[in-house]
Structure formats: C-alpha cells, structure tokens
Write an enzyme that holds these catalytic residues in place. Structure first.
Site, PDB file in Angstrom:
ATOM      1  N   THR A   1      85.511  15.555 132.900  1.00 30.64           N
ATOM      2  CA  THR A   1      85.246  14.218 133.424  1.00 30.64           C
ATOM      3  C   THR A   1      86.505  13.354 133.386  1.00 30.64           C
ATOM      4  O   THR A   1      86.893  12.761 134.391  1.00 30.64           O
ATOM      5  CB  THR A   1      84.148  13.545 132.575  1.00 30.64           C
ATOM      6  OG1 THR A   1      83.107  14.489 132.341  1.00 30.64           O
ATOM      7  CG2 THR A   1      83.595  12.318 133.255  1.00 30.64           C
ATOM      8  N   LEU A   2      87.132  13.291 132.233  1.00 27.87           N
ATOM      9  CA  LEU A   2      88.279  12.388 132.095  1.00 27.87           C
ATOM     10  C   LEU A   2      89.501  12.905 132.833  1.00 27.87           C
ATOM     11  O   LEU A   2      90.269  12.118 133.396  1.00 27.87           O
ATOM     12  CB  LEU A   2      88.569  12.155 130.616  1.00 27.87           C
ATOM     13  CG  LEU A   2      87.520  11.277 129.934  1.00 27.87           C
ATOM     14  CD1 LEU A   2      87.732  11.250 128.423  1.00 27.87           C
ATOM     15  CD2 LEU A   2      87.557   9.852 130.499  1.00 27.87           C
TER      16      LEU A   2
ATOM     17  N   ASP B   1      84.613  16.423 125.583  1.00 25.29           N
ATOM     18  CA  ASP B   1      84.138  17.766 125.267  1.00 25.29           C
ATOM     19  C   ASP B   1      85.120  18.751 125.904  1.00 25.29           C
ATOM     20  O   ASP B   1      86.183  19.008 125.372  1.00 25.29           O
ATOM     21  CB  ASP B   1      82.700  17.919 125.787  1.00 25.29           C
ATOM     22  CG  ASP B   1      82.040  19.206 125.350  1.00 25.29           C
ATOM     23  OD1 ASP B   1      82.602  19.902 124.489  1.00 25.29           O
ATOM     24  OD2 ASP B   1      80.956  19.540 125.867  1.00 25.29           O
TER      25      ASP B   1
ATOM     26  N   ASP C   1      72.835  11.571 124.990  1.00 29.29           N
ATOM     27  CA  ASP C   1      71.455  12.047 125.085  1.00 29.29           C
ATOM     28  C   ASP C   1      71.264  13.482 124.608  1.00 29.29           C
ATOM     29  O   ASP C   1      72.179  14.286 124.563  1.00 29.29           O
ATOM     30  CB  ASP C   1      70.956  11.953 126.532  1.00 29.29           C
ATOM     31  CG  ASP C   1      71.530  13.039 127.416  1.00 29.29           C
ATOM     32  OD1 ASP C   1      72.766  13.219 127.401  1.00 29.29           O
ATOM     33  OD2 ASP C   1      70.757  13.736 128.097  1.00 29.29           O
TER      34      ASP C   1
HETATM   35  P1  IMP Z   1      83.496  17.020 129.558  1.00 33.30           P
HETATM   36  O1  IMP Z   1      83.671  16.508 130.953  1.00 33.30           O
HETATM   37  O2  IMP Z   1      83.368  18.517 129.501  1.00 33.30           O
HETATM   38  O3  IMP Z   1      84.520  16.510 128.572  1.00 33.30           O
HETATM   39  O4  IMP Z   1      82.095  16.543 129.089  1.00 33.30           O
HETATM   40  C1  IMP Z   1      81.932  15.280 128.763  1.00 33.30           C
HETATM   41  C2  IMP Z   1      80.520  14.803 129.067  1.00 33.30           C
HETATM   42  O5  IMP Z   1      79.518  15.779 128.690  1.00 33.30           O
HETATM   43  C3  IMP Z   1      80.314  13.600 128.212  1.00 33.30           C
HETATM   44  O6  IMP Z   1      80.704  12.411 128.875  1.00 33.30           O
HETATM   45  C4  IMP Z   1      78.847  13.681 127.910  1.00 33.30           C
HETATM   46  O7  IMP Z   1      78.141  12.998 128.932  1.00 33.30           O
HETATM   47  C5  IMP Z   1      78.499  15.143 127.935  1.00 33.30           C
HETATM   48  N1  IMP Z   1      78.469  15.710 126.560  1.00 33.30           N
HETATM   49  C6  IMP Z   1      79.322  16.578 126.029  1.00 33.30           C
HETATM   50  N2  IMP Z   1      79.005  16.885 124.754  1.00 33.30           N
HETATM   51  C7  IMP Z   1      77.903  16.159 124.469  1.00 33.30           C
HETATM   52  C8  IMP Z   1      77.064  16.015 123.280  1.00 33.30           C
HETATM   53  O8  IMP Z   1      77.294  16.609 122.197  1.00 33.30           O
HETATM   54  N3  IMP Z   1      76.006  15.172 123.387  1.00 33.30           N
HETATM   55  C9  IMP Z   1      75.719  14.481 124.539  1.00 33.30           C
HETATM   56  N4  IMP Z   1      76.477  14.567 125.653  1.00 33.30           N
HETATM   57  C10 IMP Z   1      77.563  15.407 125.622  1.00 33.30           C
END
Ligand code: IMP
Ligand code: MG
Length: 218
Positions: free
Chosen positions: A140-141, A136, A200
């Site tokens: 996290t990554l 997203d 979720d």
């Molecule tokens: P990031 O660290 O901003 O890339 O967010 C990633 C984390 O947010 C993912 O591993 C998911 O756990 C959560 N996430 C982001 N978008 C969604 C979605 O559309 N549905 C469910 N979980 C999401």
C-alpha cells in the site's frame, strides 16, 4: 526516520474485560490479549504529534491523508492532538487503498495491485502526511509513494502506527517494505494478526480503543 519506534515484544497479558471492554462471545473467543492498551496508544500519539510540531514550521499548512479504512482512528487522534501540540493549519484529504490480486506468494507478486482513491488536486503544492495503520508487506505505502512521486509531490512524510516484524521475510517483500519507508513509526509489533483502534478482524473490532492480538484474521 524521525523517531525510534517503541518495541512491543511481550507485554503483560491483560484481557479486554480487565480494560472494561465487552464483546459478543463469537468475537471474544478470537481475542488473545491486549497488546497495546489505550493509555499507551494515547501517550505515543502525543509523542508523534510533538515530533511533527517540531518538524514543520509553525502555522504551516499540512494535509493529513489517512489511508482508509484502517487509519481512520489513528489519523483522527493525531489531528486532534496536533491542535493542542502545534499551531499547524491542518487539512484532511482522505484516501482509500484496497489491495487485490490472486496472491502474495513470492513469484506472483506482480499479480497484486493497489487501487488508490486520491487525485492530484487534493495534494498539489502542499506538505503531506500520509497516515496508515500498519506496515505489513508494504504494498500500500510503496504504491502510494510511487503515485505521489509521479505527481511531483515534494513534501511527503509517511507515518504508520504499527510496523509488523515479518518473520522469514522474502527478498521481494523486503524490497516493498524498503520502498514504503515510513518516516515515523509508533510501535514495532511481532508477526501476529492484530485488530482494534481502526484495524479489523474480518470487518469487526475496529471500534476497540486498544490494539489486541487475535487468533484468526481471515
Ligand atoms: P501492506 O500493503 O501489505 O503493507 O498491508 C497493509 C494493509 O493490510 C494495512 O493497511 C492493513 O489494512 C492490512 N493489514 C495488514 N496486517 C494487518 C493486521 O494484522 N490487522 C489488520 N489489518 C492488517
Ligand atoms: Mg490499511
């Protein structure tokens, strides 16, 4: 990138009941449509497993690290598909990442942190496959990649099932996503909240065998 993602733009609109799936009405009302059916997920998981089988040496040791909770189902399916598609010696080292902070609003990005539950001894001297459910904003990554680089882990591939195409992306978010840099992506999806197959909606719907779009992810 090891493969071109499959792009999901406007799939045929199917409902959960057309796939034989029932939910309590309180959840059902939030489900818009089935975005990626179970059969399509299975086919793509097999493609990804074949790519990995070709990428690593036969009989190599591979540690799959699912980022819990969202990646549990995808990482399990990927591992069991590797059993038939490869001769790899697969281990699992689970990690849980949780993001916390006051805001993702640009200008407050520095207040967002990622808490990662992984120790250097879990991954020392091994090839790692980091598996996450969805890219997203990339926090996290990017943080996991930083952590592994600091430990000197040399062989890391990052595999995400879904890559969300964020509309009106801010430069700082773009930088995070660039740093996250997945090597394998299952599907590119539109900027909507999705659930199912490990992901979720407010704690529910992780058990669905397909990916659905939902009207409210909060
Ligand atoms: P990031 O660290 O901003 O890339 O967010 C990633 C984390 O947010 C993912 O591993 C998911 O756990 C959560 N996430 C982001 N978008 C969604 C979605 O559309 N549905 C469910 N979980 C999401
Ligand atoms: Mg996650």
């Amino acid at each position: 990138m090891l493969t071109t993602p499959e792009i999901i733009i406007d799939p045929p609109k199917t409902t959960l009941s057309q796939h034989g799936i029932s939910l309590p009405e309180t959840l059902q009302q939030h489900v818009r449509q089935v975005l990626i059916p179970e059969t399509v997920l299975k086919r793509r998981v097999t493609e990804l497993a074949r790519l990995l089988a070709n990428y690593y040496q036969p009989e190599a040791e591979l540690v799959i690290t699912p980022v819990l909770t969202g990646a549990f189902m995808f990482a399990a399916d990927l591992g069991r598909t590797l059993a038939t598609e490869s001769s790899l010696n697969v281990h699992y080292a689970l990690t849980k990442a949780s993001t916390y902070g006051s805001s993702t609003v640009v200008g407050k990005l520095e207040e967002r942190h990622v808490n990662i539950d992984l120790q250097p001894q879990d991954v020392a001297g091994r090839s790692m496959l980091l598996v996450d459910d969805i890219l997203d904003h990339g926090f996290t990554l990017a943080a996991l990649r930083d952590r592994l680089a600091a430990w000197g882990v040399e062989s890391v591939l990052v595999c995400v099932l879904l890559d969300k195409q964020i509309s009106n992306i801010e430069p700082q978010i773009l930088a995070q996503r660039t740093k996250a840099a997945p090597d394998l992506v299952g599907f590119q999806i539109p900027d909507v909240w999705v659930a199912g197959y490990g992901l979720d909606m407010a704690g529910s719907l992780r058990h669905l065998p397909c990916i659905v779009s939902v009207s409210d992810g909060s």
